[in-house]
Structures are given as structure tokens and as C-alpha cells.
Design a protein around this motif. Structure first.
Motif, short mmCIF file in Angstrom:
data_model
loop_
_atom_site.label_atom_id
_atom_site.label_comp_id
_atom_site.label_asym_id
_atom_site.label_seq_id
_atom_site.Cartn_x
_atom_site.Cartn_y
_atom_site.Cartn_z
N ALA A 154 0.78 -1.22 -0.07
CA ALA A 154 -0.05 -0.15 -0.04
C ALA A 154 0.78 1.37 0.19
O ALA A 154 0.51 2.14 -0.83
CB ALA A 154 -0.88 -0.10 1.27
N TYR A 158 1.04 4.33 -3.11
CA TYR A 158 1.00 5.92 -2.99
C TYR A 158 2.27 6.54 -3.21
O TYR A 158 2.11 7.85 -3.52
CB TYR A 158 0.62 6.29 -1.39
CG TYR A 158 -0.81 5.74 -0.99
CD1 TYR A 158 -1.67 6.70 -1.72
CD2 TYR A 158 -1.13 4.79 0.02
CE1 TYR A 158 -3.17 6.31 -1.23
CE2 TYR A 158 -2.36 4.52 0.12
CZ TYR A 158 -3.51 5.48 -0.43
OH TYR A 158 -4.72 4.89 -0.10
N TYR A 168 -3.38 -3.87 -5.89
CA TYR A 168 -4.58 -3.18 -5.20
C TYR A 168 -5.79 -3.05 -5.81
O TYR A 168 -6.69 -2.87 -5.61
CB TYR A 168 -4.31 -1.96 -4.57
CG TYR A 168 -3.75 -2.18 -2.94
CD1 TYR A 168 -4.74 -2.46 -2.10
CD2 TYR A 168 -2.31 -2.47 -2.59
CE1 TYR A 168 -4.24 -2.88 -0.84
CE2 TYR A 168 -2.20 -2.84 -1.43
CZ TYR A 168 -2.82 -2.75 -0.25
OH TYR A 168 -2.59 -3.35 0.88
N ARG A 199 -8.42 2.69 5.47
CA ARG A 199 -7.11 3.41 5.44
C ARG A 199 -7.06 3.96 3.99
O ARG A 199 -6.21 4.89 3.83
CB ARG A 199 -6.26 2.42 5.86
CG ARG A 199 -6.22 1.95 7.28
CD ARG A 199 -4.86 1.27 7.74
NE ARG A 199 -5.27 0.58 8.78
CZ ARG A 199 -5.04 -0.89 8.75
NH1 ARG A 199 -4.67 -1.28 7.56
NH2 ARG A 199 -5.04 -1.63 9.89
N ASN A 200 -7.70 3.31 3.16
CA ASN A 200 -7.25 3.40 1.67
C ASN A 200 -8.52 3.49 0.94
O ASN A 200 -8.88 3.44 -0.35
CB ASN A 200 -6.56 2.25 1.05
CG ASN A 200 -5.55 1.95 1.71
OD1 ASN A 200 -4.32 2.48 1.34
ND2 ASN A 200 -5.45 0.75 2.61
N PHE A 203 -8.45 5.17 -2.78
CA PHE A 203 -8.15 4.48 -3.67
C PHE A 203 -9.26 3.47 -4.08
O PHE A 203 -9.52 3.28 -5.36
CB PHE A 203 -6.79 3.76 -3.32
CG PHE A 203 -6.37 2.73 -4.46
CD1 PHE A 203 -5.70 3.27 -5.49
CD2 PHE A 203 -6.81 1.51 -4.50
CE1 PHE A 203 -5.42 2.29 -6.62
CE2 PHE A 203 -6.36 0.26 -5.44
CZ PHE A 203 -5.65 0.90 -6.44
#
Length: 245
Positions: A154, A158, A168, A199-200, A203
Motif C-alpha cells: 500500500a 502511494y 490493489y 485506510r485506503n 483508492f
């Protein structure tokens, strides 16, 4: 020993777990020991889950999608757990004939979308990259692959790493496919997801919602929101306290 001392259903244990032996290894404990599934605990305390009339709660953790809890006010606000507490084990659903292993099955929902599943998916994808002489900031050779985790992939994503983005993106795609099945079966107002999704979210959300729009009946998709757990990384702590109190 009675049945109450054995765990019969566990996504990350291949055999039954003896609670008496497990608790005994921790030393002497005063009072009773209560074992509750993680997503059920989360559903007791998270505001996103509790504020909807009908809602599914999921935890994208080591046993991701080992459980989806369904709450419907028509059930007097009770969580539906099935005949023998085995309801909601959607992590066992096979989403593909091949793919990372989760819940003891290749290509399962848990295999594509749990923390451990993302690690397995990253390892598979990394070997494909090496065979094609493609590069990533995370590995240069076979020996580096064992160091891949959901977290460092992850972080690389980014940083614009193409390998990490591909991992992902596949996870998000299969998350959308799995949620589409749940939405069409249960027709909830919301699906609340914690941990990795929370958390993501920036995305995940675009890809997940695009897949849901494509795969789900429109009148079901139109009334369902995909929400991050409000408690974030603290959800596990609050969940345990929710069971206690």
C-alpha cells in the motif's frame, strides 16, 4: 468436554480449536471467557453500522470477510447469525477458479481481499513481474518477495509503483464483485468496511463502486452505500469493550 469448549468454525485455523487448552496457556483468568467473531464485535459499536436500518459489517483484516454480519430492524435489531452461528462466512465464496488462497480455497473472497490474501496476491504478481523482467521498488529478486506485506505494498502504491497499484486494483475489483453478490442477496442500505478499506478508501471507492454499478441490480445498488468504519484502526479495541459491556 462439551461442545461449548470447541471452536468449530474458524477461517484461519484448519482444525477445531480447544478453548480450554488455549485459555490455559495464557495463565489463570478470573471470570468467563467469551469468544465473538470480529465483524460481529465491530457491528456492536461502529456508528456507520448502527445508524442504518439494514446494514452489513465487514472487517478487512487477517480473516477478511471471514464474516459479514447482517442487521435488519425487522429482526428487532438482532444480528442474523444462522442456525449454528455459521451465517456470513462469505470469505469462503470462490470468486475465481484460480488466485490467492484464503479460507483454504484458491480464488476465494478472503484470498483476494484480506490482509493475508493481499500478501499472497502480491507474491503471485511479483513472480509474474520477475518472469517478464518488470521492476518494482519492493523487489529485485525472488528472495525479496517473502518480505511483501499488505502494508508495504500500500505504501508503494502511494509512491506510484506500478506493481503495487496493480495488486490493489485487483483487490478492489474482487472486493466490488464480492460486495455485489452480498448486495443483491441481502439488499442492505449500507455495507460498512473497516481496516484496509477504511485506510485506503480514496483508492478503493472508485473501483469498488464502478464494479458494483456494473454487477449489481440497479435498484439494489441505488439504495446501498459503501461506508468506511467510523472508528478506524480503533475499531478492534472498541469492539472488545462492546462485548464486555
Amino acid at each position: 468436554r462439551g461442545k461449548s469448549e470447541l471452536i468449530y468454525h474458524s477461517s484461519n485455523n484448519s482444525s477445531r480449536l480447544d478453548l480450554v487448552d488455549a485459555v490455559g496457556k495464557t495463565g489463570n483468568l478470573a471470570g468467563s471467557v467469551v469468544l465473538v467473531k470480529n465483524a460481529l464485535c465491530a457491528s456492536l459499536v461502529d456508528g456507520s453500522f448502527c445508524s442504518n436500518e439494514s446494514c452489513c459489517c465487514s472487517c478487512l483484516v487477517a480473516g477478511l470477510y471471514s464474516l459479514v454480519d447482517f442487521l435488519d430492524r425487522s429482526l428487532d435489531g438482532r444480528l442474523y447469525s444462522g442456525t449454528n452461528d455459521g451465517a456470513g462466512e462469505v470469505g469462503h465464496i470462490r470468486l475465481s477458479e484460480d488466485g490467492p488462497v484464503g479460507y483454504g480455497k484458491k480464488g476465494s473472497f478472503e484470498g483476494f481481499c484480506s490482509g493475508g490474501g493481499i500478501k499472497n496476491l502480491a507474491e503471485i504478481t511479483a513472480r509474474e513481474y520477475l518472469e517478464k523482467n518488470k521492476k518494482s521498488i519492493l523487489f529485485n529478486c525472488e528472495a525479496d518477495i517473502e518480505n511483501l506485506t499488505a502494508q508495504n505494498v500500500a505504501e508503494a502504491m502511494y509512491q506510484g509503483d506500478g506493481f503495487a497499484e496493480e495488486v490493489y486494483e485487483r483487490c478492489a475489483e474482487y472486493l466490488g464483485r464480492g460486495l455485489s453478490v452480498i448486495i443483491d442477496i441481502l439488499n442492505p442500505e449500507a455495507v460498512v468496511i473497516g481496516s484496509i478499506y477504511e485506510r485506503n478508501q480514496e483508492f478503493f471507492s472508485g473501483i469498488v463502486n464502478e464494479i458494483i454499478k456494473k454487477e449489481t441490480l440497479s435498484f439494489n445498488a441505488d439504495v446501498c452505500e459503501i461506508l468506511p468504519a467510523e472508528l478506524g484502526d480503533s475499531i478492534g479495541d472498541f469492539a472488545a469493550l462492546g462485548v464486555l459491556f
